[in-house]
Design a protein around this motif. Structure first.
Motif, short mmCIF file in Angstrom:
data_model
loop_
_atom_site.label_atom_id
_atom_site.label_comp_id
_atom_site.label_asym_id
_atom_site.label_seq_id
_atom_site.Cartn_x
_atom_site.Cartn_y
_atom_site.Cartn_z
N VAL A 36 36.13 43.38 50.33
CA VAL A 36 37.59 43.25 50.43
C VAL A 36 38.08 42.20 49.42
O VAL A 36 39.06 42.40 48.71
N VAL A 37 37.37 41.09 49.37
CA VAL A 37 37.76 40.02 48.44
C VAL A 37 37.68 40.52 46.99
O VAL A 37 38.60 40.31 46.20
N GLU A 38 36.59 41.21 46.68
CA GLU A 38 36.43 41.71 45.31
C GLU A 38 37.53 42.72 44.97
O GLU A 38 38.03 42.75 43.84
N GLN A 39 37.89 43.56 45.96
CA GLN A 39 38.97 44.54 45.70
C GLN A 39 40.27 43.83 45.38
O GLN A 39 40.99 44.21 44.46
N GLN A 40 40.58 42.80 46.15
CA GLN A 40 41.83 42.06 45.90
C GLN A 40 41.76 41.34 44.56
O GLN A 40 42.75 41.28 43.83
N ALA A 41 40.59 40.81 44.23
CA ALA A 41 40.44 40.14 42.93
C ALA A 41 40.69 41.15 41.81
O ALA A 41 41.35 40.83 40.81
N LYS B 92 37.23 27.31 15.16
CA LYS B 92 38.31 27.06 16.13
C LYS B 92 38.22 25.63 16.65
O LYS B 92 37.51 25.36 17.61
N SER B 93 38.95 24.73 16.06
CA SER B 93 38.92 23.36 16.57
C SER B 93 39.84 23.23 17.77
O SER B 93 39.68 22.35 18.60
N ARG B 94 40.82 24.13 17.86
CA ARG B 94 41.65 24.23 19.08
C ARG B 94 41.57 25.66 19.56
O ARG B 94 41.34 26.58 18.77
N ILE B 95 41.79 25.84 20.85
CA ILE B 95 41.58 27.18 21.40
C ILE B 95 42.58 27.41 22.54
O ILE B 95 42.93 26.47 23.26
N TRP B 96 43.05 28.67 22.67
CA TRP B 96 44.00 29.00 23.74
C TRP B 96 43.26 29.33 25.02
O TRP B 96 42.38 30.18 25.03
N VAL B 97 43.64 28.64 26.08
CA VAL B 97 43.04 28.89 27.40
C VAL B 97 44.17 29.12 28.40
O VAL B 97 45.33 28.77 28.13
N TYR B 98 43.84 29.71 29.54
CA TYR B 98 44.83 29.89 30.60
C TYR B 98 45.07 28.57 31.33
O TYR B 98 44.14 27.76 31.48
N GLU B 99 46.30 28.39 31.77
CA GLU B 99 46.58 27.25 32.64
C GLU B 99 45.80 27.42 33.93
O GLU B 99 45.56 28.54 34.37
N ARG B 100 45.43 26.30 34.51
CA ARG B 100 44.68 26.39 35.77
C ARG B 100 45.62 26.81 36.90
O ARG B 100 46.74 26.29 37.00
N PRO B 101 45.18 27.74 37.76
CA PRO B 101 46.03 28.09 38.90
C PRO B 101 46.15 26.90 39.85
O PRO B 101 45.21 26.12 40.02
N ALA C 202 39.85 35.00 39.77
CA ALA C 202 40.72 36.08 39.26
C ALA C 202 42.08 35.52 38.88
O ALA C 202 42.64 35.87 37.84
N LEU C 203 42.62 34.63 39.71
CA LEU C 203 43.91 34.02 39.40
C LEU C 203 43.82 33.16 38.14
O LEU C 203 44.81 32.96 37.44
N ALA C 204 42.64 32.65 37.87
CA ALA C 204 42.44 31.81 36.69
C ALA C 204 42.29 32.64 35.42
O ALA C 204 42.17 32.11 34.33
#
Ligand code: AMP
Ligand code: MG
Length: 435
Positions: free
Chosen positions: A19-24, A188-197, A351-353
């Motif tokens: 269930v958790v994996e499905q929601q992820a 790549k001395s700088r890199i784009w990452v996602y904001e932390r949830p 997944a949110l991350a």
């Protein structure tokens, strides 16, 4: 007050995980539809502080890797056909060190010729192999070679690791040291990452006081918010600690609504069968939907997983345009809180991350001492893994049950016992979940 009116949904561990994996997967799919970064912010960070972050941009090779046919040994660049008969004596027409300027490299190795070459240096044209220096002896401009080579030996061809413009790191990758090496190698001395949830942590319980407070004789300090904050950070989230909720519906509802403004809400305590375990009731009265309200595991059986839609659960103005906000009601017993976070909350947080799915990491080790349990629950029991590699052994720590934080701190892993096992003998291989 009566017990919570929610219908109970108790799943096996495997079903609960599914269930958790499905929601992820739904989280990932909805964010792909929305264009990813519209839902989740991105930021550019220095490569030195990128470890553990989730990559938000595809990284491509800015040139062939390696950019030239690279020698992997110190020795001599040769034409393999010259070494069919050995020993062979050949003419040394130059030396190529790593980083050698192009105009210093022999333009071509002809039959009967070799160039002395160092590890990491470009192999001159005409040569198709490198003989290790160990099989050679040079006298003046002549070298005697006592080993033959196959074509390509000790050379990594140009572009063999990656072609120019090829994808070398994909979005969703959690950056470890190897990925960071790749990023550095393509400049790549700088890199784009996602904001932390942002993950709200809501601890419940009349007996719980904050760390700074002096507990009364029947009170205990809040440890769950802090252990969860540590786990959230390690999983790539940013913890937001809410104030402690009393076992009382109105206050609980208010704090739940506040917590649902984050990307994920984790409650601890108040999910067991006691008269004052009100978390499910509060959530259910607020319009939450439950995927499960228990899992056949120990510790952590009363774990709750559910979601609130936009406008439900008192969260009328969600901070982001997220169609649903997930929550977990984690059991209050500290070891249960830790285990259920790892098993169920972590995949949703990842997944949110923006992280691509990955299997839980585990290993196998031999059991040092026999274990006996009652069958029916899958168990994740605090244990100590000792010895290295082939000598690894694991044994349970003595504990007073899932409230025993000190035992959990002595442990460095959990032994996983399948629900159908009653006895595991000394020396048997068991699955071990690492912290
Ligand atoms: P509950 O799940 O609320 O029934 O709590 C189960 C046990 O965990 C009780 O002994 C609580 O006192 C304890 N507990 C609940 N919340 C916390 C917390 N935040 N920190 C430490 N212990 C807790
Ligand atoms: Mg409680």
């Amino acid at each position: 007050m009566s017990a919570p009116p929610t219908n109970s949904i108790v799943l096996s561990f495997e079903d609960a995980r599914r269930v958790v994996e499905q929601q992820a997967a739904l989280i990932r799919a909805s964010e792909v539809q929305a264009g990813g970064s519209q839902v989740r912010g991105t930021e550019s960070v220095d490569l030195l502080s990128a470890a553990g972050r989730v990559l938000a941009e595809p990284v491509v090779a800015d040139r062939d890797i390696p950019p030239f046919p690279r020698s992997t040994r110190d020795g001599y660049a040769v034409r393999s056909a010259d070494l069919v008969q050995i020993p062979a004596t050949l003419a040394v027409i130059g030396e190529v060190k790593a980083g050698e300027k192009l105009d210093k490299i022999p333009s071509k190795i002809e039959s009967g010729q070799v160039a002395s070459i160092m590890t990491g240096a470009p192999v001159p044209a005409g040569a198709d192999a490198v003989v290790m220096v160990e099989y050679t002896s040079q006298h003046g401009t002549q070298v005697e070679i006592t080993r033959s080579v196959v074509p390509g030996e000790n050379i990594v061809p140009r572009g063999a690791e990656a072609r120019e413009n090829a994808l070398v790191l994909d979005r969703g990758l959690r950056l470890n040291e190897a990925a960071i090496a790749v990023a550095a190698s393509v400049g790549k001395s700088r890199i784009w990452v996602y904001e932390r949830p942002r993950v709200a942590v809501l601890t419940t319980g009349d007996e719980i006081v904050d760390v700074e407070a002096t507990p009364g004789p029947t009170q205990i300090r809040n440890s769950n918010s802090y252990s969860l904050a540590a786990q959230i950070q390690r999983a790539g989230g940013e913890p937001v600690l809410l104030s402690i909720a009393l076992d009382e519906l109105a206050g609980l509802r208010r704090l739940i609504a506040e917590g649902l403004k984050s990307d994920l809400l984790l409650l601890t305590g108040g999910v067991s069968m006691g008269r004052y375990d009100l978390v499910e009731q509060a959530l259910s009265e607020m319009g939450a939907e439950f995927f499960f309200t228990g899992a056949k595991i120990q510790p952590g059986r009363p774990v709750v997983f559910g979601k609130c839609g936009t406008g439900e659960c008192g969260a009328d103005t969600p901070v982001r345009e997220r169609p649903v906000t997930y929550f977990f009601g984690l059991p209050g017993n500290p070891v249960s809180t830790m285990v259920t976070f790892e098993l169920f909350a972590r995949p949703i947080l990842e997944a949110l991350a923006g992280q691509s799915p990955r299997q839980r990491r585990f290993l196998h080790a031999r059991l040092k001492r026999e274990v006996r349990v009652k069958p029916g629950l899958k168990r994740f029991l605090p244990a100590i893994l000792s010895g290295e590699f082939e000598q690894s052994q694991v044994e349970l720590v003595a504990w007073q049950g899932s409230g025993d934080i000190a035992a959990a701190a002595r442990a460095n892993c959990y032994i996983v016992i399948p629900a159908d096992r009653e006895r595991i003998a000394e020396g048997e291989w068991v699955a071990v979940m690492m912290r």
